[in-house]
Design a protein around this motif. Structure first.
Motif, short mmCIF file in Angstrom:
data_model
loop_
_atom_site.label_atom_id
_atom_site.label_comp_id
_atom_site.label_asym_id
_atom_site.label_seq_id
_atom_site.Cartn_x
_atom_site.Cartn_y
_atom_site.Cartn_z
N GLU A 395 108.17 50.01 55.19
CA GLU A 395 109.36 49.19 54.99
C GLU A 395 109.59 48.38 56.25
O GLU A 395 109.31 48.84 57.36
CB GLU A 395 110.57 50.06 54.67
N ILE A 396 110.07 47.17 56.08
CA ILE A 396 110.31 46.27 57.22
C ILE A 396 111.63 46.63 57.89
O ILE A 396 112.67 46.71 57.23
CB ILE A 396 110.30 44.80 56.76
N VAL A 397 111.56 46.83 59.21
CA VAL A 397 112.76 47.13 60.00
C VAL A 397 113.26 45.88 60.71
O VAL A 397 114.45 45.59 60.73
CB VAL A 397 112.47 48.25 61.02
N HIS A 398 112.34 45.14 61.31
CA HIS A 398 112.69 43.89 62.00
C HIS A 398 111.64 42.83 61.67
O HIS A 398 110.45 43.13 61.60
CB HIS A 398 112.72 44.08 63.53
N THR A 399 112.10 41.60 61.50
CA THR A 399 111.20 40.46 61.32
C THR A 399 111.28 39.60 62.58
O THR A 399 112.36 39.17 62.97
CB THR A 399 111.62 39.62 60.09
N LEU A 400 110.12 39.39 63.20
CA LEU A 400 110.06 38.65 64.47
C LEU A 400 109.38 37.29 64.27
O LEU A 400 108.45 37.18 63.47
CB LEU A 400 109.29 39.44 65.53
N LYS A 401 109.83 36.32 65.04
CA LYS A 401 109.17 35.01 65.07
C LYS A 401 108.96 34.63 66.53
O LYS A 401 109.91 34.61 67.31
CB LYS A 401 110.04 33.95 64.37
N GLN A 402 107.71 34.36 66.91
CA GLN A 402 107.45 34.06 68.31
C GLN A 402 107.95 32.68 68.69
O GLN A 402 107.93 31.76 67.87
CB GLN A 402 105.96 34.22 68.65
N VAL A 403 108.42 32.57 69.95
CA VAL A 403 108.81 31.28 70.49
C VAL A 403 107.95 30.94 71.72
O VAL A 403 107.88 29.79 72.14
CB VAL A 403 110.31 31.24 70.86
N VAL A 404 107.29 31.96 72.28
CA VAL A 404 106.30 31.76 73.35
C VAL A 404 105.09 32.62 73.00
O VAL A 404 105.24 33.76 72.59
CB VAL A 404 106.85 32.21 74.73
N CYS A 405 103.89 32.06 73.14
CA CYS A 405 102.67 32.81 72.87
C CYS A 405 101.62 32.49 73.94
O CYS A 405 101.25 31.34 74.12
CB CYS A 405 102.11 32.48 71.49
N VAL A 406 101.17 33.53 74.63
CA VAL A 406 100.11 33.41 75.62
C VAL A 406 98.83 33.98 75.04
O VAL A 406 98.80 35.12 74.59
CB VAL A 406 100.45 34.15 76.93
N LYS A 407 97.76 33.17 75.03
CA LYS A 407 96.45 33.59 74.55
C LYS A 407 95.45 33.51 75.69
O LYS A 407 95.53 32.63 76.54
CB LYS A 407 95.97 32.67 73.42
N GLY A 408 94.46 34.41 75.66
CA GLY A 408 93.41 34.37 76.68
C GLY A 408 92.47 33.21 76.45
O GLY A 408 92.35 32.69 75.36
#
Length: 408
Positions: A395-408
């Motif tokens: 069951e989903i507890v929190h839905t997140l949406k990224q605003v900053v994403c760091v990739k290698g």
């Protein structure tokens, strides 16, 4: 009783496959790979396939392989203990600056990421001189690693302390996210780095050598295994458990550094002890299922025992979810570890344009260059459909949406 949503497939000469894949695409090669695993003689009950299932090396990514009396090193893979960590802060969206480039830059400065291997050059994804906190953290693992190296000296020169607290490449990431109530989270994805890779590759090859020595024919050479009771089985379990502990500690160290970096950019004091989750999704562990003690290998799958919190991330431009397990017995209390690829990295680079990548990551402070096209959102299955296919697993507890994403 909870309604089940899996599809059932018989496998000639093997156990059945139960797949939570309704409404999501599944490649025929992945189905064939699952069937090969199901034909191994020591599989317990059935193989479970998660909705993010796709072809992997040796075993299918997004599969749960229960075994009795044997372990398959390639089913765990080379990114041993790869997984997720998320921490909810006391900040809300309005506490963040309008321009998030400074936070992204601070994250990138605090956590080594990427890779720049070359003769005479220092790898940018490793520490040059590890900070004292990293050195101190390494001491908690050093003695056990010494015991492993004493038996297998080839593993000695793996990247250990210089990779502790570093992100890596590929689908590993560090993100700042907002949840459904506009609260700020820090979330990251990484594993056991260079040393885990070395351990995985070493024991995969050792298992293949054992199979050849014992003249055991396999449906796929990458399904080479160690029988329980043998020296190599015990040594592998020791090494893989150590690598899983390294991976969990790696995420903890990165999270500490990431939160410090966030504090350097935001004047308002905040804490990040509200809620934190740290879970593997490439690992093997002993569990009890259907009344029997078995080894459970989750390759791209998360433990979803009843009440257990886990993390299911989407792609760079998609939602992610903090979930609570429903303890579904048929899935061996497991769920997906993400969205799952629909394009290989090579395909994504050929089929997705830079303009499409930029459009799909609008609103996210992240890399928007050719070097990350292989991780672009279109390379992955739609995360909403993946979640719908496993509604009886979590069951989903929190839905997140990224605003900053760091990739290698």
């Amino acid at each position: 009783m909870t309604e089940t949503h899996y599809e059932f497939a018989e496998v000639e000469g093997g156990v059945p496959i139960k797949s939570w894949t309704r409404g999501v695409p599944v490649d025929d090669k992945a189905k064939a790979q699952l069937a090969k695993a199901a034909q191994m003689p020591f599989i317990f009950k059935h193989v479970a396939a998660m909705p993010d299932v796709h072809v992997g090396i040796g075993a299918t990514v997004g599969s749960v392989i229960p075994t009795k009396g044997a372990v398959i090193p390639a089913a765990v893979g080379v990114d041993i203990g790869c997984g997720m960590m998320a921490a909810r802060t006391s900040l809300v969206a309005s506490d963040l600056p309008d321009n998030l480039a400074g936070i992204r830059s601070a994250f990138e400065g605090a956590v080594p990421h990427g890779r720049s291997a070359g003769r005479g050059r220092r790898d940018k994804g490793a520490w040059g001189e590890p900070p004292q906190g990293v050195v101190d953290a390494w001491t908690t693992l050093a003695v056990r690693f010494g015991n492993i190296v004493a038996k297998y000296p080839k593993l000695k020169n793996s990247n250990t302390v210089v990779h502790l607290g570093t992100l890596g490449t590929g689908n590993h990431f560090l993100e700042l996210c907002l949840d459904q109530d506009q609260r700020v989270w820090v979330m990251l994805h990484s594993g056991s780095r260079g040393v885990g890779n070395a351990i995985g590759r070493f024991f995969i090859e050792l298992a293949k050598q054992d199979m050849r020595m014992w003249h055991i024919n396999l449906p796929d050479e990458d399904l080479a295994y160690f029988p329980e009771g043998t020296e190599h089985f015990d040594d592998y379990v020791e090494a893989v458990e150590w690598a899983q502990d390294f991976a969990a500690l790696n995420r903890q160290v990165m999270m500490t550094h990431a939160l410090d970096a966030l504090r350097s950019q935001i004047a308002k004091p905040f804490d990040a002890t509200c809620e934190a989750v740290n879970c593997h999704h490439n690992y093997v562990t002993r569990e009890n299922h259907f009344g029997e003690d078995v080894l459970i290998t989750r390759k791209g799958a998360v433990r979803a025992a009843k009440g257990t919190l886990g993390i299911i991330p989407g792609s760079m431009g998609a939602k992610s979810f903090i979930v609570r397990g429903l303890g579904n017995a048929d899935s061996f209390e497991s769920c997906s570890h993400g969205a799952g690829r629909v394009m290989s990295r090579t395909q994504a680079k050929k089929l997705v344009s830079l303009d499409e990548h930029i459009a799909d990551t609008v609103g996210v402070e992240c890399r928007k260059d050719e070097g990350v096209i292989d991780e672009t959102p279109r390379a992955y299955k739609p995360i909403e459909k993946v979640m719908a296919a496993q509604s009886d697993l979590v069951e989903i507890v929190h839905t997140l949406k990224q605003v900053v994403c760091v990739k290698g």
